[in-house]
Motif scaffolding. Structure first.
Motif, short mmCIF file in Angstrom:
data_model
loop_
_atom_site.label_atom_id
_atom_site.label_comp_id
_atom_site.label_asym_id
_atom_site.label_seq_id
_atom_site.Cartn_x
_atom_site.Cartn_y
_atom_site.Cartn_z
N GLY A 230 10.52 21.81 12.29
CA GLY A 230 9.81 21.36 13.58
C GLY A 230 9.37 22.48 14.35
O GLY A 230 10.44 23.08 14.55
N VAL A 260 4.29 14.62 17.42
CA VAL A 260 4.31 15.59 18.54
C VAL A 260 4.47 14.97 19.75
O VAL A 260 3.35 14.13 20.07
N GLY A 273 6.26 19.24 20.90
CA GLY A 273 6.55 19.26 19.62
C GLY A 273 7.27 18.14 19.10
O GLY A 273 7.90 17.15 19.96
N ASN A 275 6.11 19.41 14.87
CA ASN A 275 5.56 19.16 13.73
C ASN A 275 6.42 18.89 12.73
O ASN A 275 7.52 18.95 13.14
N GLU A 318 -0.16 18.39 8.60
CA GLU A 318 0.98 19.21 9.27
C GLU A 318 0.96 20.48 9.02
O GLU A 318 1.20 21.38 9.96
N ARG A 321 -1.58 22.09 11.17
CA ARG A 321 -1.06 22.10 12.75
C ARG A 321 0.00 23.10 12.91
O ARG A 321 -0.01 23.60 13.95
N SER A 322 0.70 23.62 11.83
CA SER A 322 1.78 24.68 11.89
C SER A 322 0.87 26.06 11.87
O SER A 322 1.24 26.88 12.64
N PHE A 328 -2.56 22.11 16.72
CA PHE A 328 -1.45 21.70 17.58
C PHE A 328 -1.95 21.32 18.99
O PHE A 328 -1.37 20.30 19.32
N SER A 331 -3.47 17.87 18.87
CA SER A 331 -2.53 16.77 18.65
C SER A 331 -2.15 16.40 20.22
O SER A 331 -1.84 15.08 20.54
#
Length: 402
Positions: A230, A260, A273, A275, A318, A321-322, A328, A331
């Motif tokens: 995460g 998130v 956060g 993720n 995911e 988003r990382s 990110f 979100s």
């Protein structure tokens, strides 16, 4: 008086050890790191969860709801920084309202103090947050979990127990005298020093290595620990105080992850956060942290392939988003549209030890495995820190039965 070893000095191991020591057992805590609370406990967002999300009657529901009260009380009694802030779970569009209603049903069944909040009231409570409705959960808070661990370690010592850091357990087996013989290596100034510790019973709170250690002790866990990283950011600039309460999205009901979210910290900033992406090492806090044996463990477990086959799109989301700061931010903007890319500063990541069934189901409850003279906490992700004092009570009861 019984001699009991507790493996792991995260918050659950220390809570178990403190409870055993307080009743008069001779306790030794064995921790491979050079200090306590170095992994899951010291790398989370510091939230005291309420028990809202969990299936009524489950361990997470019962121990999480009770833990919100006992953790808050413990911190207050020990002078640890703790604040009962309340929390908002926000539906960002109408499609999420049925899931929000299901959360309300679960929370009510679990005895969680909550109420429905309309969009107009949501704007008054959190002016920067946008949504069509929300749940306000009164019992959620934030706390300094590493400070809680230090207090628990002090309790162990005050009752005659010992917390030994820099000690790696390499094996455990029944001893000839009817107890457990534990082989350890202690890191010193030169070569590692090996020794054997004989105890009457063993409690394992090994977190990311829970399944491996259970096998070392002769048990056969039916799940595999799969590490999910995460990633967090701190918000700066105009967004540094974007919320005053923890603000969460409505979670995807298919996964035991909460999505998130935005969490005010005890230091006056806001944490954003995490993720959830597959980590390439059990202590894989960055993409470049790769341990081939850990990767093989994950990829050789059929449950991971089954999980991936059923959830390709969410899993890919995911990963994107990382790898993408912009994704990110998008979100976060679903909750608070004012947040921009320049407001995000990387913060330390965490790795969640998630047990996965052979058929691909993520274990959605605490799981405790018992054997002769031993108890293993096999699956204890969030809200385990919140529920740690209650989990310790359950573990000690099962140890007495074992």
């Amino acid at each position: 008086m019984r001699r009991i070893a507790v493996v792991g000095a995260g918050i659950i191991g220390l809570a178990v050890a403190a409870r055993l020591a307080a009743r008069g057992d001779d306790v030794v805590v064995l921790e491979k790191e050079q200090g306590i609370a170095r992994h899951q406990t010291g790398r989370n967002s510091g939230v005291i969860h309420s028990g809202l999300y969990y299936a009524p009657g489950s361990l997470k529901a019962r121990l999480g709801t009770a833990g919100a009260a006992s953790m808050t009380r413990f911190a207050q009694e020990r002078g640890i920084d703790v604040r009962t802030t309340g929390k908002l779970v926000v539906a960002t569009d109408a499609s999420e309202l049925p899931a929000l209603a299901e959360l309300e049903r679960r929370g009510t069944a679990n005895g969680v103090p909550l109420r429905r909040v309309a969009a107009t009231e949501l704007s008054r409570i959190e002016p920067h947050v946008r949504g069509v409705g929300a749940l306000h959960v009164a019992s959620t808070g934030i706390v300094d979990y590493p400070a809680v661990c230090r207090a628990l370690a002090d309790d162990v010592a005050q009752h005659g127990g010992e917390v030994r850091c820099g000690v790696r357990v390499v094996g455990a087996r029944p001893s000839s005298g009817g107890g457990m013989a534990i082989d350890v290596e202690s890191a010193g100034t030169g070569n590692n020093r090996a020794e054997e510790i004989v105890v009457d019973a063993l409690v394992a709170c090994a977190g990311l290595y829970a399944d491996r250690f259970a096998e070392t002790c002769g048990l056969a866990p039916d799940v595999r620990i799969v590490p999910f990283r995460g990633e967090y950011f701190d918000l700066v600039g105009d967004a540094a105080h974007v919320v005053t309460n923890p603000v969460y999205p409505v979670p995807d009901p298919r996964f035991p992850f909460l999505g998130v979210h935005l969490t005010p910290t005890l230091h006056g900033s806001v944490h954003a956060g995490p993720n959830a992406v597959l980590a390439l090492a059990r202590e894989g806090y960055r993409w470049r942290d790769v341990v081939p044996g850990d990767v093989f463990d994950s990829l050789s477990w059929p449950g991971l392939w089954a999980l991936g086959a059923h959830h390709v799109v969410p899993g890919a989301r995911e990963v994107v988003r990382s790898l993408s700061r912009r994704a990110f931010v998008r979100s976060l903007q679903r909750l608070a549209p004012m947040i921009e890319r320049q407001h995000l500063v990387p913060a330390p990541s965490g790795v969640r030890a998630q047990a996965l069934e052979r058929d691909g189901r993520l274990v959605d409850d605490f799981r405790i495995l018992t054997g002769p003279r031993q108890v293993h906490v096999l699956n204890a992700p969030s809200p385990a820190a919140t529920a740690s004092l209650e989990i310790a009570r359950t573990v000690v009861q099962r140890l007495d039965e074992a």
